[in-house]
Design a protein around this motif. Structure first.
Motif, PDB file in Angstrom:
ATOM      1  N   ALA A  79       0.823  -1.212   0.000  1.00  0.00           N
ATOM      2  CA  ALA A  79       0.000   0.000   0.000  1.00  0.00           C
ATOM      3  C   ALA A  79       0.852   1.256   0.000  1.00  0.00           C
ATOM      4  O   ALA A  79       0.434   2.314  -0.505  1.00  0.00           O
ATOM      5  CB  ALA A  79      -0.930  -0.013   1.222  1.00  0.00           C
ATOM      6  N   ARG A  80       2.082   1.144   0.525  1.00  0.00           N
ATOM      7  CA  ARG A  80       3.005   2.281   0.528  1.00  0.00           C
ATOM      8  C   ARG A  80       3.808   2.361  -0.768  1.00  0.00           C
ATOM      9  O   ARG A  80       4.680   3.226  -0.913  1.00  0.00           O
ATOM     10  CB  ARG A  80       3.964   2.172   1.720  1.00  0.00           C
ATOM     11  N   GLY A  81       3.562   1.426  -1.672  1.00  0.00           N
ATOM     12  CA  GLY A  81       4.252   1.427  -2.954  1.00  0.00           C
ATOM     13  C   GLY A  81       5.567   0.667  -2.964  1.00  0.00           C
ATOM     14  O   GLY A  81       6.339   0.772  -3.927  1.00  0.00           O
ATOM     15  N   GLU A  82       5.831  -0.078  -1.917  1.00  0.00           N
ATOM     16  CA  GLU A  82       7.090  -0.822  -1.843  1.00  0.00           C
ATOM     17  C   GLU A  82       7.009  -2.110  -2.667  1.00  0.00           C
ATOM     18  O   GLU A  82       5.958  -2.732  -2.792  1.00  0.00           O
ATOM     19  CB  GLU A  82       7.416  -1.182  -0.386  1.00  0.00           C
ATOM     20  N   PRO A 107       3.548  -3.671  -6.364  1.00  0.00           N
ATOM     21  CA  PRO A 107       2.270  -2.947  -6.369  1.00  0.00           C
ATOM     22  C   PRO A 107       1.811  -2.691  -7.809  1.00  0.00           C
ATOM     23  O   PRO A 107       2.632  -2.504  -8.710  1.00  0.00           O
ATOM     24  CB  PRO A 107       2.594  -1.638  -5.649  1.00  0.00           C
ATOM     25  N   VAL A 108       0.505  -2.689  -8.015  1.00  0.00           N
ATOM     26  CA  VAL A 108      -0.077  -2.424  -9.334  1.00  0.00           C
ATOM     27  C   VAL A 108      -0.845  -1.111  -9.270  1.00  0.00           C
ATOM     28  O   VAL A 108      -1.672  -0.899  -8.360  1.00  0.00           O
ATOM     29  CB  VAL A 108      -1.021  -3.564  -9.759  1.00  0.00           C
ATOM     30  N   GLN A 109      -0.590  -0.234 -10.235  1.00  0.00           N
ATOM     31  CA  GLN A 109      -1.226   1.090 -10.251  1.00  0.00           C
ATOM     32  C   GLN A 109      -2.244   1.176 -11.380  1.00  0.00           C
ATOM     33  O   GLN A 109      -2.109   0.526 -12.419  1.00  0.00           O
ATOM     34  CB  GLN A 109      -0.166   2.174 -10.437  1.00  0.00           C
ATOM     35  N   ASP A 110      -3.250   2.011 -11.177  1.00  0.00           N
ATOM     36  CA  ASP A 110      -4.202   2.261 -12.270  1.00  0.00           C
ATOM     37  C   ASP A 110      -3.691   3.415 -13.120  1.00  0.00           C
ATOM     38  O   ASP A 110      -2.563   3.900 -12.924  1.00  0.00           O
ATOM     39  CB  ASP A 110      -5.605   2.537 -11.711  1.00  0.00           C
ATOM     40  N   ALA A 111      -4.505   3.868 -14.053  1.00  0.00           N
ATOM     41  CA  ALA A 111      -4.074   4.910 -14.997  1.00  0.00           C
ATOM     42  C   ALA A 111      -3.730   6.223 -14.316  1.00  0.00           C
ATOM     43  O   ALA A 111      -2.957   7.031 -14.845  1.00  0.00           O
ATOM     44  CB  ALA A 111      -5.164   5.134 -16.045  1.00  0.00           C
ATOM     45  N   THR A 112      -4.278   6.447 -13.132  1.00  0.00           N
ATOM     46  CA  THR A 112      -4.014   7.704 -12.425  1.00  0.00           C
ATOM     47  C   THR A 112      -2.816   7.596 -11.484  1.00  0.00           C
ATOM     48  O   THR A 112      -2.440   8.572 -10.830  1.00  0.00           O
ATOM     49  CB  THR A 112      -5.244   8.120 -11.600  1.00  0.00           C
ATOM     50  N   GLY A 113      -2.237   6.404 -11.410  1.00  0.00           N
ATOM     51  CA  GLY A 113      -1.097   6.199 -10.523  1.00  0.00           C
ATOM     52  C   GLY A 113      -1.473   5.706  -9.146  1.00  0.00           C
ATOM     53  O   GLY A 113      -0.610   5.514  -8.287  1.00  0.00           O
TER      54      GLY A 113
END
Length: 370
Positions: A79-82, A107-113
């Protein structure tokens, strides 16, 4: 591969799915609360679940009960992007079997990051972990045995040399006592040399560096020489019987290594049989091979030891005879390096009979790694 397109926001490129599905590794997609949303064939092979059995269920079904804090910690980091790289841990298969895995979680991000989930790539490393544990166990056993066995002859040598030194200082050196002390020191030195040679051999075997050099050798002469030497030093009756003409025992082998095999087998017979019983060495020859059989009248090989008698550092549980437990293992490796076999029999009348068969006209190579 099964992918829940709705949970992925409607975007699932076919080419990406094909790539993921072709790998042997487990590739798992999950949401930030740990819900499984994708499951490839590698995951099915490793964990035993089909996609229909796990998609929509929590990833915690794979985590051992004794690791309750692992999943919350991983999800918090994601959740912290690690990113978690090559994390060694354990997981539980559908059948309940515990396996070792190496997993990388990103981590997996959507189109907005925004971080919306995670992808995990896991590999079953159970076999590698077992091999590593066995290597560590063998190394520790090697060090322990080497330290213990080398200390005994060294202690004898130092003690005797100190006695001689004191007598020399007092000018009180009786020739008979001095000869006895020198003899004990020499015997300890001989024992030390044997131990060091065997430890070096086991090291070469494990690294695949033990090799043989073939020359034309009279195997009967080697056996006679070794038997005579051991009989003289041990005071034991050792008889050698050649069933075929002596000239038939010449063949291309590594003479020094074959001598080492014969020495180990006869020495083993001496150690494990009563002093008043004979030791018999039987030679046989055929157009295809030469055989060497060493028979003793000792307690024989216990059933529990028969499958392990040639393993390194294994010592028979049926006797209290001390030893480093390398002689038979090294002998077997040398024989196999010649393309031959070494086996043990329990003959009628008790005792043990170790049988070596060395084929003619076989090329040697590297020793099999133990």
């Amino acid at each position: 591969m099964f992918i829940d397109v709705k949970l992925l926001g409607g975007w699932a490129p076919e080419y990406l799915a094909a790539i993921v599905d072709s790998t042997d590794d487990a590739v798992i997609g999950k949401t930030l609360d740990g819900t499984i949303i994708s499951w490839n064939k590698g995951a099915q092979r490793i964990y035993g679940y089909t996609p229909d059995e796990v998609v929509g269920r929590p990833i915690s079904i794979l985590i051992p009960a004794d690791r309750p804090d692992e999943l919350p910690s991983i999800l918090s980091r994601l959740a912290r992007g690690e990113r978690i790289d090559h994390y060694l841990t354990k997981r539980v298969r559908k059948d309940g079997k515990m396996i070792d895995i190496s997993v990388t979680i990103s981590p997996v991000q959507d189109a907005t990051g925004k971080i919306v989930g995670a992808s995990a790539i896991a590999r079953d490393v159970t076999a590698q972990q077992e091999e590593a544990k066995e290597a560590i166990r063998m190394r520790e056993e090697f060090i322990s045995v080497a330290a213990h066995e080398l200390r005994t002859p060294l202690t004898t040598m130092f003690a005797r040399l100190q006695l001689v030194e004191r007598r020399l200082g007092r000018n009180d050196l009786d020739p008979a006592i001095a000869l006895r002390d020198v003899t004990l020191v020499r015997q300890a030195a001989d024992r030390l040399k044997v131990l060091i040679d065997r430890l070096l051999d086991i090291s070469r075997i494990r690294s695949g560096q033990l090799q043989i050099e073939r020359t034309s050798v009279d195997i009967a002469a080697i056996v006679e020489s070794v038997a005579s030497m051991i009989s003289e030093t041990s005071g034991r009756q050792i008889t050698v019987l050649a069933r075929d003409p002596l000239e038939s025992y010449r063949m291309d082998v590594d003479g020094m290594r074959i001598e080492e095999v014969v020495t180990n087998l006869i020495d083993n017979a001496v150690k494990y049989s009563p002093k008043d019983t004979p030791i018999e060495v039987e030679l046989s020859s055929s157009p295809d091979a030469i055989g060497i059989a060493v028979r003793d009248r000792g307690p024989g090989i216990a059933i529990a030891d028969r499958t392990r008698i040639f393993e390194p550092f294994h010592r028979s549980s049926s006797t209290g005879v001390p030893g480093v437990g390398l002689g038979l293992h090294i002998a077997k490796q040398i024989v196999e390096l010649h393309g031959g076999t070494l086996s043990v029999e329990t003959p009628v009348g008790g005792g043990s009979r170790f049988v070596v068969t060395v084929p003619r006209n076989v090329e040697g190579g590297e020793a099999p790694r133990g």
